[in-house]
Design a protein around this motif. Structure first.
Motif, PDB file in Angstrom:
ATOM      1  N   LEU A   1      20.080 -16.230 -21.386  1.00  0.00           N
ATOM      2  CA  LEU A   1      19.123 -16.861 -21.641  1.00  0.00           C
ATOM      3  C   LEU A   1      18.912 -17.469 -23.572  1.00  0.00           C
ATOM      4  CD1 LEU A   1      15.892 -14.858 -19.454  1.00  0.00           C
ATOM      5  CD2 LEU A   1      16.875 -16.911 -19.398  1.00  0.00           C
ATOM      6  N   ILE A   2      19.496 -16.523 -24.403  1.00  0.00           N
ATOM      7  CA  ILE A   2      18.857 -16.038 -25.274  1.00  0.00           C
ATOM      8  C   ILE A   2      19.158 -17.562 -26.273  1.00  0.00           C
ATOM      9  CG2 ILE A   2      19.902 -15.252 -27.833  1.00  0.00           C
ATOM     10  CD1 ILE A   2      17.891 -13.532 -26.771  1.00  0.00           C
ATOM     11  N   GLY A   3      18.984 -18.493 -27.160  1.00  0.00           N
ATOM     12  CA  GLY A   3      19.084 -18.822 -27.640  1.00  0.00           C
ATOM     13  C   GLY A   3      19.151 -21.382 -26.888  1.00  0.00           C
ATOM     14  N   HIS A   4      18.350 -20.284 -25.513  1.00  0.00           N
ATOM     15  CA  HIS A   4      17.772 -21.918 -24.866  1.00  0.00           C
ATOM     16  C   HIS A   4      16.383 -22.026 -25.532  1.00  0.00           C
ATOM     17  CE1 HIS A   4      21.617 -22.656 -22.610  1.00  0.00           C
ATOM     18  NE2 HIS A   4      21.600 -21.374 -22.012  1.00  0.00           N
ATOM     19  N   ARG A   5      16.085 -23.432 -24.777  1.00  0.00           N
ATOM     20  CA  ARG A   5      14.641 -24.202 -24.684  1.00  0.00           C
ATOM     21  C   ARG A   5      13.969 -24.514 -23.752  1.00  0.00           C
ATOM     22  NH1 ARG A   5      17.237 -26.537 -29.298  1.00  0.00           N
ATOM     23  NH2 ARG A   5      16.374 -25.919 -31.501  1.00  0.00           N
ATOM     24  N   VAL A   6      12.799 -24.450 -23.903  1.00  0.00           N
ATOM     25  CA  VAL A   6      12.055 -25.424 -22.612  1.00  0.00           C
ATOM     26  C   VAL A   6      12.801 -26.527 -21.622  1.00  0.00           C
ATOM     27  CG1 VAL A   6       9.929 -26.354 -21.833  1.00  0.00           C
ATOM     28  CG2 VAL A   6       9.651 -24.562 -23.598  1.00  0.00           C
ATOM     29  N   ASP A   7      12.513 -26.045 -21.163  1.00  0.00           N
ATOM     30  CA  ASP A   7      13.246 -27.510 -19.773  1.00  0.00           C
ATOM     31  C   ASP A   7      14.747 -26.995 -19.962  1.00  0.00           C
ATOM     32  OD1 ASP A   7      10.602 -29.076 -19.159  1.00  0.00           O
ATOM     33  OD2 ASP A   7      10.602 -29.993 -21.380  1.00  0.00           O
ATOM     34  N   ASP A   8      15.473 -26.559 -20.080  1.00  0.00           N
ATOM     35  CA  ASP A   8      16.671 -25.821 -20.468  1.00  0.00           C
ATOM     36  C   ASP A   8      16.809 -25.950 -18.986  1.00  0.00           C
ATOM     37  OD1 ASP A   8      17.283 -27.467 -22.967  1.00  0.00           O
ATOM     38  OD2 ASP A   8      17.792 -24.858 -23.883  1.00  0.00           O
ATOM     39  N   GLU A   9      17.937 -25.633 -18.317  1.00  0.00           N
ATOM     40  CA  GLU A   9      18.804 -25.072 -16.845  1.00  0.00           C
ATOM     41  C   GLU A   9      19.954 -24.659 -17.531  1.00  0.00           C
ATOM     42  OE1 GLU A   9      18.133 -27.741 -13.397  1.00  0.00           O
ATOM     43  OE2 GLU A   9      20.166 -27.371 -14.121  1.00  0.00           O
ATOM     44  N   VAL A  10      19.752 -22.596 -17.342  1.00  0.00           N
ATOM     45  CA  VAL A  10      20.307 -21.744 -16.836  1.00  0.00           C
ATOM     46  C   VAL A  10      20.574 -21.530 -16.140  1.00  0.00           C
ATOM     47  CG1 VAL A  10      20.117 -19.209 -18.467  1.00  0.00           C
ATOM     48  CG2 VAL A  10      19.071 -20.988 -19.040  1.00  0.00           C
ATOM     49  N   GLN A  11      22.098 -20.710 -15.610  1.00  0.00           N
ATOM     50  CA  GLN A  11      22.719 -20.658 -14.756  1.00  0.00           C
ATOM     51  C   GLN A  11      23.258 -19.404 -15.293  1.00  0.00           C
ATOM     52  OE1 GLN A  11      26.235 -22.813 -13.255  1.00  0.00           O
ATOM     53  NE2 GLN A  11      25.019 -24.769 -13.183  1.00  0.00           N
ATOM     54  N   ILE A  12      23.101 -18.116 -14.220  1.00  0.00           N
ATOM     55  CA  ILE A  12      22.966 -16.723 -14.330  1.00  0.00           C
ATOM     56  C   ILE A  12      23.724 -16.017 -13.905  1.00  0.00           C
ATOM     57  CG2 ILE A  12      22.166 -14.682 -15.003  1.00  0.00           C
ATOM     58  CD1 ILE A  12      19.610 -16.469 -16.077  1.00  0.00           C
ATOM     59  N   ARG A  13      24.854 -15.705 -13.803  1.00  0.00           N
ATOM     60  CA  ARG A  13      25.694 -14.860 -12.769  1.00  0.00           C
ATOM     61  C   ARG A  13      25.204 -13.503 -12.536  1.00  0.00           C
ATOM     62  NH1 ARG A  13      29.882 -16.033 -10.579  1.00  0.00           N
ATOM     63  NH2 ARG A  13      31.238 -17.595 -11.656  1.00  0.00           N
ATOM     64  N   VAL A  14      25.097 -13.291 -10.920  1.00  0.00           N
ATOM     65  CA  VAL A  14      24.322 -12.302 -10.511  1.00  0.00           C
ATOM     66  C   VAL A  14      24.838 -11.883  -9.240  1.00  0.00           C
ATOM     67  CG1 VAL A  14      21.874 -12.943 -11.207  1.00  0.00           C
ATOM     68  CG2 VAL A  14      22.452 -13.159  -9.099  1.00  0.00           C
ATOM     69  N   PRO A  15      24.390 -10.419  -9.012  1.00  0.00           N
ATOM     70  CA  PRO A  15      25.507  -9.492  -8.288  1.00  0.00           C
ATOM     71  C   PRO A  15      25.407 -11.225  -7.032  1.00  0.00           C
ATOM     72  CG  PRO A  15      24.096  -8.767  -8.878  1.00  0.00           C
ATOM     73  CD  PRO A  15      23.920  -9.271  -9.311  1.00  0.00           C
ATOM     74  N   SER A  16      24.921 -12.044  -6.665  1.00  0.00           N
ATOM     75  CA  SER A  16      24.801 -12.497  -5.509  1.00  0.00           C
ATOM     76  C   SER A  16      25.512 -13.992  -5.395  1.00  0.00           C
ATOM     77  CB  SER A  16      23.388 -12.552  -4.707  1.00  0.00           C
ATOM     78  OG  SER A  16      22.326 -13.151  -5.882  1.00  0.00           O
ATOM     79  N   GLY A  17      25.381 -14.275  -6.897  1.00  0.00           N
ATOM     80  CA  GLY A  17      26.051 -15.371  -6.892  1.00  0.00           C
ATOM     81  C   GLY A  17      25.866 -15.442  -8.399  1.00  0.00           C
ATOM     82  N   VAL A  18      25.546 -17.263  -8.482  1.00  0.00           N
ATOM     83  CA  VAL A  18      25.192 -18.077  -9.630  1.00  0.00           C
ATOM     84  C   VAL A  18      23.584 -18.370  -9.011  1.00  0.00           C
ATOM     85  CG1 VAL A  18      25.282 -19.895 -10.957  1.00  0.00           C
ATOM     86  CG2 VAL A  18      27.268 -18.356 -10.205  1.00  0.00           C
ATOM     87  N   LYS A  19      22.389 -18.030 -10.248  1.00  0.00           N
ATOM     88  CA  LYS A  19      21.332 -18.571 -10.132  1.00  0.00           C
ATOM     89  C   LYS A  19      20.690 -19.670 -10.983  1.00  0.00           C
ATOM     90  CE  LYS A  19      17.939 -15.715  -7.829  1.00  0.00           C
ATOM     91  NZ  LYS A  19      17.590 -16.417  -6.545  1.00  0.00           N
ATOM     92  N   VAL A  20      20.034 -20.545 -10.858  1.00  0.00           N
ATOM     93  CA  VAL A  20      19.967 -21.513 -12.042  1.00  0.00           C
ATOM     94  C   VAL A  20      18.102 -21.462 -12.209  1.00  0.00           C
ATOM     95  CG1 VAL A  20      20.507 -23.875 -11.501  1.00  0.00           C
ATOM     96  CG2 VAL A  20      21.497 -22.656 -11.299  1.00  0.00           C
ATOM     97  N   TYR A  21      18.381 -21.638 -12.858  1.00  0.00           N
ATOM     98  CA  TYR A  21      16.804 -21.471 -13.782  1.00  0.00           C
ATOM     99  C   TYR A  21      16.794 -22.733 -14.844  1.00  0.00           C
ATOM    100  CZ  TYR A  21      16.633 -16.545 -11.763  1.00  0.00           C
ATOM    101  OH  TYR A  21      16.097 -15.044 -11.270  1.00  0.00           O
ATOM    102  N   GLU A  22      15.081 -23.243 -14.399  1.00  0.00           N
ATOM    103  CA  GLU A  22      14.866 -23.854 -15.529  1.00  0.00           C
ATOM    104  C   GLU A  22      13.540 -22.881 -16.798  1.00  0.00           C
ATOM    105  OE1 GLU A  22      12.105 -27.783 -16.251  1.00  0.00           O
ATOM    106  OE2 GLU A  22      13.457 -28.223 -13.970  1.00  0.00           O
TER     107      GLU A  22
END
Length: 158
Positions: free
Chosen positions: A130-151
């Motif tokens: 999350l560090i360095g991102h802004r509002v409305d950015d989409e962030v892909q985060i690798r978690v144990p169950s796969g990749v989560k995409v958050y806005e």
């Protein structure tokens, strides 16, 4: 040379309170327990004595650890931060694009992290992503169950 440890004011105060409690309450309590166990005689087969000595070693180790962390603390007040990017101390609201569920996390130091309170470590995979991102950015985060995409829907510093 030791590096600084970022933490919020609340996290710093919690460490100080734990240190005071260990020094003022737990240390004297364990000294009394050792004295009591010694009074029972033969120390070679005295389980109470061994348990009290183990407890004492744990307490002294934790006191050293807390003193080190407090000495290296870099206290950051999120309310003083003026940024449109996510940095340490930010409270971030995320929208999970798959489940359509909104979650809110505050990015804190390692010792403050508690997922039940919505506090994640700046060094965790989610915190790092999350560090360095802004509002409305989409962030892909690798978690144990796969990749989560958050806005990112909101960033606050409070």
């Amino acid at each position: 040379m030791s590096s600084q440890i970022p933490m919020t004011r609340a996290g710093y105060e919690r460490l100080q309170e734990e240190l005071k409690h260990l020094i003022r309450v737990e240390r004297p309590r364990v000294v009394d327990a050792i004295a009591e166990a010694r009074s029972h005689g033969d120390l070679s087969e005295n389980a109470e004595y061994e348990a009290a000595k183990d407890r004492q070693a744990f307490i002294e180790g934790r006191i050293q650890e807390l003193n080190d962390k407090i000495a290296r603390a870099q206290v950051i007040d999120p309310a003083q931060i003026d940024s449109d990017k996510i940095v340490f101390g930010a409270t971030v609201t995320l929208f999970d694009t798959e489940t359509e569920v909104e979650v809110t996390y505050q990015i804190v130091g390692e010792d403050e992290a508690d997922i039940k309170e919505g506090k994640i470590s700046v060094t965790s995979p989610v915190g790092k992503a999350l560090i360095g991102h802004r509002v409305d950015d989409e962030v892909q985060i690798r978690v144990p169950s796969g990749v989560k995409v958050y806005e990112i829907t909101d960033i606050r510093y409070e």
